[in-house]
Write an enzyme that holds these catalytic residues in place. Structure first.
Site, PDB file in Angstrom:
ATOM      1  N   GLY A 376       0.852  -1.177   0.000  1.00  0.00           N
ATOM      2  CA  GLY A 376       0.000   0.000   0.000  1.00  0.00           C
ATOM      3  C   GLY A 376       0.887   1.225   0.000  1.00  0.00           C
ATOM      4  N   LYS A 399      -1.746  -4.445   7.795  1.00  0.00           N
ATOM      5  CA  LYS A 399      -1.218  -3.298   7.047  1.00  0.00           C
ATOM      6  C   LYS A 399      -0.204  -2.635   7.954  1.00  0.00           C
ATOM      7  CE  LYS A 399      -4.410  -1.065   3.892  1.00  0.00           C
ATOM      8  NZ  LYS A 399      -5.300   0.052   3.655  1.00  0.00           N
ATOM      9  N   GLU A 446      -9.364  -9.312   9.661  1.00  0.00           N
ATOM     10  CA  GLU A 446      -9.572 -10.722   9.339  1.00  0.00           C
ATOM     11  C   GLU A 446      -8.828 -11.030   8.033  1.00  0.00           C
ATOM     12  OE1 GLU A 446     -13.547 -11.763   7.736  1.00  0.00           O
ATOM     13  OE2 GLU A 446     -13.939  -9.629   7.697  1.00  0.00           O
ATOM     14  N   MET A 448      -8.562 -12.618   4.313  1.00  0.00           N
ATOM     15  CA  MET A 448      -9.394 -12.978   3.176  1.00  0.00           C
ATOM     16  C   MET A 448      -8.529 -13.794   2.216  1.00  0.00           C
ATOM     17  SD  MET A 448     -12.296 -11.485   3.961  1.00  0.00           S
ATOM     18  CE  MET A 448     -13.250 -11.206   2.480  1.00  0.00           C
ATOM     19  N   ASP A 492     -14.251   5.126  -3.263  1.00  0.00           N
ATOM     20  CA  ASP A 492     -13.268   4.376  -4.062  1.00  0.00           C
ATOM     21  C   ASP A 492     -13.725   2.937  -4.209  1.00  0.00           C
ATOM     22  OD1 ASP A 492     -11.049   3.908  -5.583  1.00  0.00           O
ATOM     23  OD2 ASP A 492      -9.607   3.990  -3.925  1.00  0.00           O
ATOM     24  N   ARG A 496     -10.814  -3.795  -7.082  1.00  0.00           N
ATOM     25  CA  ARG A 496      -9.521  -3.948  -6.401  1.00  0.00           C
ATOM     26  C   ARG A 496      -9.641  -3.705  -4.900  1.00  0.00           C
ATOM     27  NH1 ARG A 496      -9.597   0.472  -9.292  1.00  0.00           N
ATOM     28  NH2 ARG A 496      -9.728   2.427  -8.168  1.00  0.00           N
TER      29      ARG A 496
HETATM   30  O1  L87 Z   1      -4.902 -11.827   0.099  1.00  0.00           O
HETATM   31  C1  L87 Z   1      -5.218 -10.888   0.817  1.00  0.00           C
HETATM   32  N1  L87 Z   1      -5.973 -11.125   1.938  1.00  0.00           N
HETATM   33  N2  L87 Z   1      -4.868  -9.596   0.500  1.00  0.00           N
HETATM   34  C2  L87 Z   1      -4.071  -9.315  -0.686  1.00  0.00           C
HETATM   35  C3  L87 Z   1      -5.232  -8.568   1.309  1.00  0.00           C
HETATM   36  C4  L87 Z   1      -5.981  -8.804   2.470  1.00  0.00           C
HETATM   37  C5  L87 Z   1      -6.375 -10.128   2.805  1.00  0.00           C
HETATM   38  O2  L87 Z   1      -7.048 -10.372   3.802  1.00  0.00           O
HETATM   39  N3  L87 Z   1      -4.980  -7.240   1.185  1.00  0.00           N
HETATM   40  C6  L87 Z   1      -5.556  -6.685   2.257  1.00  0.00           C
HETATM   41  N4  L87 Z   1      -6.174  -7.599   3.064  1.00  0.00           N
HETATM   42  N5  L87 Z   1      -5.685  -5.464   2.794  1.00  0.00           N
HETATM   43  C7  L87 Z   1      -5.167  -4.237   2.234  1.00  0.00           C
HETATM   44  C8  L87 Z   1      -5.698  -3.917   0.872  1.00  0.00           C
HETATM   45  C9  L87 Z   1      -7.183  -4.011   0.730  1.00  0.00           C
HETATM   46  C10 L87 Z   1      -7.712  -3.694  -0.622  1.00  0.00           C
HETATM   47  C11 L87 Z   1      -6.396  -5.588   3.930  1.00  0.00           C
HETATM   48  C12 L87 Z   1      -6.709  -6.956   4.131  1.00  0.00           C
HETATM   49  C13 L87 Z   1      -6.710  -4.465   4.798  1.00  0.00           C
HETATM   50  C14 L87 Z   1      -5.966  -4.268   5.972  1.00  0.00           C
HETATM   51  C15 L87 Z   1      -4.877  -5.193   6.380  1.00  0.00           C
HETATM   52  C16 L87 Z   1      -6.240  -3.182   6.777  1.00  0.00           C
HETATM   53  C17 L87 Z   1      -7.233  -2.277   6.429  1.00  0.00           C
HETATM   54  C18 L87 Z   1      -7.952  -2.474   5.256  1.00  0.00           C
HETATM   55  C19 L87 Z   1      -7.683  -3.554   4.450  1.00  0.00           C
END
Ligand code: L87
Length: 729
Positions: A376, A399, A446, A448, A492, A496
């Protein structure tokens, strides 16, 4: 009387240790004399006289085995406790020896060894107070291996045991040690130092008690006394710490992690960074440097002051504009009564207060980072695990805020957590908590499993049923309905920013206020200086920043298009300027290949120029629910032979009726049976429609399935459109 006064010789059963005019003594217990005139009594079978035992003392035997052995295991140590032997053998000098054996085979905690193959324990095993010659009936055995079977033989001994090796008796107990954390790292070496960095290496702990997953390295300036520290993780036994201050003493601690958790920290290791060369040169030139630095600081301070003043002024004048003021709050009159409203964390005077109001503070030691899964603007996104005390370990996404951030960046980063923490819905990514008291600062959610929706769909091109896709879309719409009810405008919404779990449940993600400006690579600067993801944004939001739930509905239409085209880029490679122009002139994205007509109609409705005519998220959810319950309505595809494939559709063209509502469009298509799906009437006739012949459908301008995913031809068409103006369709 047994006394023989005349012979002065003792008879059998008596003895006299010295020759002379003395009385004979009776043989003590368990001894005998067969002959007259014995000088001593011999011991009975299996009875002995230890060296130093007086002749008058009874013969004794080794004690029986200790009894009632109890073991209490604590990770890799065990306390053994037993009772005195039933038979002391007639002596009072009993001691105990504890023999340790490491055993393989069937593990059974109990007093017998079972079917085990054993070998002597390693010499490292530690006994307290000692292993042999114990006078008390307890011992502590430490430094055992984790998850290992041991047998302890507790032998009772006395002064005659050595005379009767075959008579030794012992009690045995077999135990299995528990999972144990690794022992501390004890050897740390400094490899290289510079002004701003240091390289360190260390030795694996003496007792890892399992496979070491990683090491946690915690360090802080010695002066700051741990009030602020940084935590790093390393897989190997070395690390380079960067971004340190020159000529500064730091303290560092390392601890290893295995499946059993963290081991104890190493003792503090001190190191110092090299002096800053600028200050180690001659005093004359250092003065010059000092002057230069102070002027630079003064200039920076002045700039910051100016910036703040200008910022204040801008905000002040901005807040006079009612539309702008409500940017993040949506249409308040649209909000449902009784539903909690989202609170903008920036309304808090102290934003760190907001984060702790809405987000749980997690201890960094509860979090294990496994790997990087994305990046990010603020730092990395990682997958990992969260283990809270007395809770089950769960998978999480993390994050991180990378070092060297400004106060504002930290605030903006944590604002996302403050926002997420206010939501609780199955289609909104759930916040587990934040780490703000140690570095790096983290937001934990959580996990994903299937990552972002756009890449997930690209990876599984054409692999889902329409019902599956509609199920995902329904989830997104439901999450968006919740957000709009809360008065939160996303700004937004794009595939994605949707995350997908292992059950294909889609969850809306990516919150925050400055995020649209900073975190999205799709966001482009508009002529007014705002940074906006053009392809996903409603015209009024691009033109005058009118962001509302209705502009979110436009974006939802784009997500709908992305999903039905398995992650195609909206408007393909058209430039942002061309997209703005085409949309403004009434052109819209064409239906994706094989897209059900009903879903394409829903897209077009989301893309109504007049924002009040766009469907509300509640309506979108209800339409999708009906489609799921009546899959017949998904069988007609929107592709028409009468239009060039994939060309942007001019909705003002005379060949397609001017469509202001979903119902009008349905009328235009003369697909009455499905119209009912949208007016709330039950519509079992949808399946009848699905059976209508292809010929019939062609008459009404509908074709069933046509392979036409031809980006090149669409690009040519778009190209000619941008050069020559709209092409009649
Ligand atoms: O595979 C994944 N599983 N990816 C790539 C993720 C996940 C996840 O649970 N990317 C994120 N996850 N983000 C950041 C980008 C979201 C479009 C988040 C979870 C996330 C976090 C860690 C904090 C706040 C918001 C989203």
């Amino acid at each position: 009387m047994d006394f023989l006064p005349i012979a002065w010789v003792c008879r059998a059963g008596f003895y006299k240790s010295t020759v002379g005019n003395m009385e004979c003594s009776k043989c003590p217990p368990h001894s005998f004399s067969h002959h007259e005139g014995s000088l001593h009594c011999g011991c009975e079978r299996n009875y002995f006289r230890a060296e130093g035992d007086p002749a008058s003392m009874a013969c004794t035997r080794p004690p029986s085995a200790p009894r009632n052995v109890i073991s209490s295991i604590n990770e890799t140590s065990v306390i053994l406790d037993w009772s005195w032997p039933e038979d002391s053998g007639g002596r009072r000098d009993a001691t105990f020896n504890v023999l340790c054996k490491r055993c393989r085979g069937e593990a059974a905690n109990g007093t017998s060894g079972g079917n085990l193959r054993c070998e002597p324990c390693r010499s490292k095993v530690h006994f307290l107070p000692r292993a042999t010659g114990l006078h008390n009936t307890t011992v502590t055995v430490g430094d055992l291996l984790a998850h290992t079977n041991y047998t302890f033989e507790i032998e009772a001994l006395n002064g005659v045991s050595s005379l009767a090796p075959k008579m030794r008796q012992y009690a045995a107990v077999t135990i299995t040690t528990n999972q144990a954390a690794p022992s501390p790292v004890t050897v740390i070496r400094k490899e290289k130092t510079s002004r701003n960095s240091v390289s360190l290496s260390w030795q694996q702990p003496e007792r890892p008690n399992g496979i070491i997953l990683d090491y946690e390295i915690k360090y802080y300036e010695k002066e700051e006394q741990e009030t602020s520290y940084t935590i790093l993780r390393a897989r190997g036994c070395n690390v380079t710490l960067n971004g340190l201050k020159p000529s500064t003493a730091y303290l560092l601690q390392i601890r290893a992690r295995t499946a059993a958790g963290y081991g104890a920290s190493s003792p503090s290791f001190q190191f110092e960074t090299s002096p800053d060369s600028a200050f180690s040169i001659s005093s004359e030139s250092s003065q010059v440097v000092l002057i230069a630095i102070s002027s630079a600081v003064a200039i920076i301070l002045l700039t910051v002051l100016l910036y703040v003043l200008i910022g204040r002024f801008c905000c002040h004048s901005k807040s006079k504009h009612p539309d702008e003021k409500r940017l993040h709050f949506g249409n308040s009159h649209m909000r449902l009564p009784g539903i909690r409203t989202y609170v903008d964390p920036h309304t808090y005077e102290d934003p760190s207060q907001a984060v702790h109001e809405f987000a749980k503070e997690l201890d960094a030691s509860c979090i294990a980072i496994d790997k990087v899964v994305g990046a990010g603007e603020f730092g990395e996104v990682c997958s990992g695990r969260l283990k809270m005390p007395s809770k089950k370990e769960i998978c999480v996404a993390i994050k991180t805020l990378k070092g060297g951030y400004t106060d504002k960046q930290r605030r903006d980063f944590l604002a996302e957590a403050s926002i997420m923490g206010q939501f609780d819905h199955p289609n909104i990514i759930r916040l587990e908590g934040v780490v703000t008291r140690s570095k790096p600062v983290m937001i934990v959610t959580e996990y994903m499993e299937n990552g972002s929706l756009d890449s997930f769909l690209r990876k599984h091109d054409a692999q889902f049923t329409v019902i599956q896709l509609v199920g995902m879309l329904r989830g997104i719409a439901s999450g968006m309905k919740y957000l709009s009810d809360m008065g939160y405008v996303h700004r937004d919404l794009a595939a994605r920013n949707i995350l997908v779990n292992s059950n294909l449940v889609c969850k809306v993600s990516d919150f925050g206020l400055s995020r649209v400006l900073e975190d999205d690579p799709e966001a482009a600067y508009t002529t007014r200086g705002g940074k906006i993801p053009i392809r996903w944004t409603a015209p009024e939001a691009i033109a005058y920043r009118k962001f509302t739930s209705a502009s979110d509905a436009w974006s939802y239409g784009i997500v709908l298009w992305e999903v039905m085209s398995y992650g195609e880029r909206p408007y393909w490679e058209m430039s942002n300027q061309d997209v703005i122009k085409a949309v403004e002139e009434g052109y819209r994205l064409p239906p994706p290949m094989d897209c059900p007509a009903t879903l394409y109609q829903l897209m077009l409705d989301c893309w109504q120029k007049e924002r009040n005519n766009r469907p509300k998220f509640e309506e979108i959810v209800s339409i999708l629910d009906k489609l799921i319950r009546n899959p017949g309505c998904l069988k007609i595809t929107a592709n028409t032979t009468s239009r060039p494939a994939n060309l942007l559709l001019d909705r003002s063209s005379s060949e397609i009726p001017a469509l202001d509502t979903l119902g009008d469009w349905m009328d235009g298509m003369r697909t009455l049976p499905c119209k009912e799906a949208f007016s709330g009437v039950s519509y079992s006739s949808c399946d009848t429609l699905a059976k209508t012949s292809t010929e019939d459908l062609k008459k009404v301008g509908v074709t069933i399935v046509g392979p036409q995913k031809n980006i090149v031809s669409s690009l040519k068409a778009l190209d000619s459109y941008t050069k020559n103006g709209p092409v009649p369709v």
